[in-house]
Design an enzyme around this catalytic site. Structure first.
Site, PDB file in Angstrom:
ATOM      1  N   ARG A 140      -9.132  -2.365   2.132  1.00  0.00           N
ATOM      2  CA  ARG A 140      -8.104  -1.539   2.797  1.00  0.00           C
ATOM      3  C   ARG A 140      -8.667  -0.215   3.312  1.00  0.00           C
ATOM      4  O   ARG A 140      -8.236   0.300   4.344  1.00  0.00           O
ATOM      5  CB  ARG A 140      -6.961  -1.311   1.793  1.00  0.00           C
ATOM      6  CG  ARG A 140      -5.752  -0.567   2.325  1.00  0.00           C
ATOM      7  CD  ARG A 140      -4.622  -0.632   1.292  1.00  0.00           C
ATOM      8  NE  ARG A 140      -3.664   0.449   1.426  1.00  0.00           N
ATOM      9  CZ  ARG A 140      -2.470   0.337   2.035  1.00  0.00           C
ATOM     10  NH1 ARG A 140      -2.107  -0.811   2.549  1.00  0.00           N
ATOM     11  NH2 ARG A 140      -1.658   1.361   2.109  1.00  0.00           N
TER      12      ARG A 140
ATOM     13  N   ILE B 161       0.569   2.693   8.099  1.00  0.00           N
ATOM     14  CA  ILE B 161       0.317   1.467   7.350  1.00  0.00           C
ATOM     15  C   ILE B 161       1.187   1.566   6.094  1.00  0.00           C
ATOM     16  O   ILE B 161       1.265   2.622   5.459  1.00  0.00           O
ATOM     17  CB  ILE B 161      -1.187   1.338   7.001  1.00  0.00           C
ATOM     18  CG1 ILE B 161      -1.487   0.064   6.223  1.00  0.00           C
ATOM     19  CG2 ILE B 161      -1.704   2.533   6.238  1.00  0.00           C
ATOM     20  CD1 ILE B 161      -2.999  -0.111   5.963  1.00  0.00           C
ATOM     21  N   SER B 162       1.872   0.489   5.756  1.00  0.00           N
ATOM     22  CA  SER B 162       2.778   0.510   4.590  1.00  0.00           C
ATOM     23  C   SER B 162       1.986   0.660   3.304  1.00  0.00           C
ATOM     24  O   SER B 162       0.820   0.284   3.227  1.00  0.00           O
ATOM     25  CB  SER B 162       3.564  -0.797   4.506  1.00  0.00           C
ATOM     26  OG  SER B 162       4.290  -1.004   5.667  1.00  0.00           O
ATOM     27  N   LYS B 163       2.670   1.152   2.262  1.00  0.00           N
ATOM     28  CA  LYS B 163       1.988   1.245   0.977  1.00  0.00           C
ATOM     29  C   LYS B 163       1.728  -0.168   0.447  1.00  0.00           C
ATOM     30  O   LYS B 163       2.433  -1.121   0.817  1.00  0.00           O
ATOM     31  CB  LYS B 163       2.798   2.087  -0.002  1.00  0.00           C
ATOM     32  CG  LYS B 163       4.211   1.657  -0.226  1.00  0.00           C
ATOM     33  CD  LYS B 163       4.899   2.706  -1.101  1.00  0.00           C
ATOM     34  CE  LYS B 163       6.329   2.285  -1.393  1.00  0.00           C
ATOM     35  NZ  LYS B 163       7.022   3.219  -2.256  1.00  0.00           N
TER      36      LYS B 163
ATOM     37  N   PHE C 126      10.223   1.689   7.725  1.00  0.00           N
ATOM     38  CA  PHE C 126       9.195   1.276   8.693  1.00  0.00           C
ATOM     39  C   PHE C 126       9.344   2.071   9.986  1.00  0.00           C
ATOM     40  O   PHE C 126      10.413   2.618  10.262  1.00  0.00           O
ATOM     41  CB  PHE C 126       9.341  -0.223   9.004  1.00  0.00           C
ATOM     42  CG  PHE C 126       8.718  -1.104   7.969  1.00  0.00           C
ATOM     43  CD1 PHE C 126       7.430  -1.583   8.124  1.00  0.00           C
ATOM     44  CD2 PHE C 126       9.410  -1.442   6.817  1.00  0.00           C
ATOM     45  CE1 PHE C 126       6.846  -2.386   7.157  1.00  0.00           C
ATOM     46  CE2 PHE C 126       8.830  -2.248   5.845  1.00  0.00           C
ATOM     47  CZ  PHE C 126       7.551  -2.716   6.019  1.00  0.00           C
TER      48      PHE C 126
END
Ligand code: SAH
Length: 258
Positions: free
Chosen positions: A74, A100-102, A250
Site C-alpha cells: 500500500r 484512498i479509503s482507509k 467517499f
C-alpha cells in the site's frame, strides 16, 4: 464512449523476468533498491502484517481478503511523504482532491463483494468492475482475488499515475480504462461484481444492467439526509435485492472525463 481500453500490462517482452510470487515481492524485484529507499523498505512486510491483524480483529473474516491486503504494498500507492502512514487506519490524499479509503473500508467492501450470491459456484469471481481507480491500490487488492479486474477512472492524470504505480506489480489481469464510470464499462459486462469508490445520489442504471445474475454491486450512495451509506445490491434470477449498511465517506461520483 470516450473510453480507451488498455490491455493488461506490462507488455511481456522477450526475456522478461517471471511474474513474482506476490505483488510485494514483484515490486521489490522490479523496482530495486531505489523503490525500497522511497517506501518503507524491508520493514513494510511487518507493518503490513500488523494492519492485517487489525483487520482480522475488526471482523474481516475471509482469509483470502486478509492475505491479499497482506501482500499488496500500500505504501507504494501514496506519495513518499505519506508512506509512513500507509498502513494506519486512515484515509489518505492521492492527489487531485481524491482520497484512498482507509484499509478497513477497502477490506470491508472487497469482503462484501466476494459474498456475491453466485460466488461459491464460481470459485474466483470471473470479472469485476471497479469505478474509480484512484491510485490503483484497491485494483491491486482485487487482482489477487478475482480473475479479471476492469477499473475505470475519469481523471486522465490519475489514470496515468495508477498505471505507473501498478506497473512494477506486474498484474496482467488488471485492465485500466480512462472513461466515465457512470456508464459502467460495457465491453467487460456482465460482471460478477461491481465496486464503486465514489458515491452519488443514485446508482447509475448501467451498473445494474451490467451486473450478472448472481452478481453483487457494492457502492456508497448518498441518502436523503445527505450522508453516504454503503449499499449492496444482489442480482438474483428473481430480480434485484437491496441492502443498506453502515455510513461511509467517499469522494463524489462525477460524470464525464477530465
Ligand atoms: N479505489 C481507489 C479509491 C479512489 S478515490 C483507490 O484504491 O485508490 C475515487 C476515485 O473515483 C477518484 O479517483 C475519482 O476521480 C474517481 N471517480 C469519480 N467519479 C468517477 C466516474 N464517474 N468514473 C470513474 N471514476 C470516477
Amino acid at each position: 464512449m470516450t473510453a480507451s481500453r488498455k490491455p493488461g500490462f506490462p507488455a511481456r517482452l522477450g526475456g522478461a523476468p517471471k511474474p513474482a510470487a506476490s505483488p510485494a515481492a514483484g515490486a521489490r524485484a522490479a523496482a530495486g533498491p531505489a523503490a525500497l529507499a522511497q517506501g518503507l523498505g524491508m520493514d513494510s512486510d511487518a507493518v503490513r502484517q500488523r494492519m492485517v491483524r487489525r483487520l482480522a480483529q475488526a471482523g474481516i473474516g475471509r482469509a483470502e481478503v486478509l492475505q491479499s491486503m497482506g501482500s499488496v504494498p500500500r505504501h507504494l500507492f501514496v506519495d513518499t511523504a505519506l508512506a509512513a502512514q500507509a498502513y494506519e487506519e486512515t484515509s489518505l490524499p492521492i492527489g487531485w482532491g481524491q482520497t484512498i479509503s482507509k484499509p478497513a473500508v477497502v477490506a470491508r467492501m472487497v469482503d462484501l463483494l466476494l459474498g456475491a450470491p453466485g460466488a461459491q459456484a464460481q470459485g474466483k469471481l470471473a470479472r469485476v468492475l471497479e469505478i474509480g481507480t484512484g491510485c490503483g491500490y484497491q485494483a491491486a487488492v482485487l487482482a489477487q482475488l478475482v480473475r479479471e479486474v476492469y477499473t475505470v477512472e475519469r481523471l486522465r492524470a490519475m489514470h496515468e499515475r495508477a498505471r505507473d504505480r501498478l506497473r512494477p506489480l506486474r498484474l496482467a489481469n488488471v485492465h485500466l480504462i480512462l472513461g466515465d464510470g457512470m456508464l459502467g464499462y460495457a465491453p467487460g459486462a456482465p460482471y460478477a461484481g461491481i465496486i464503486a469508490a465514489a458515491g452519488g445520489e443514485q446508482l447509475p442504471d448501467a451498473w445494474c444492467e451490467q451486473l450478472a445474475v448472481g452478481g453483487r454491486l457494492v457502492a456508497p450512495v448518498v441518502g436523503a439526509g445527505g450522508g453516504q451509506a454503503l449499499m449492496v445490491i444482489d442480482r438474483t434470477a428473481q430480480g434485484f435485492v437491496q441492502n443498506v449498511l453502515e455510513a461511509v465517506h467517499f469522494v463524489p461520483l462525477k460524470s464525464g472525463v477530465a
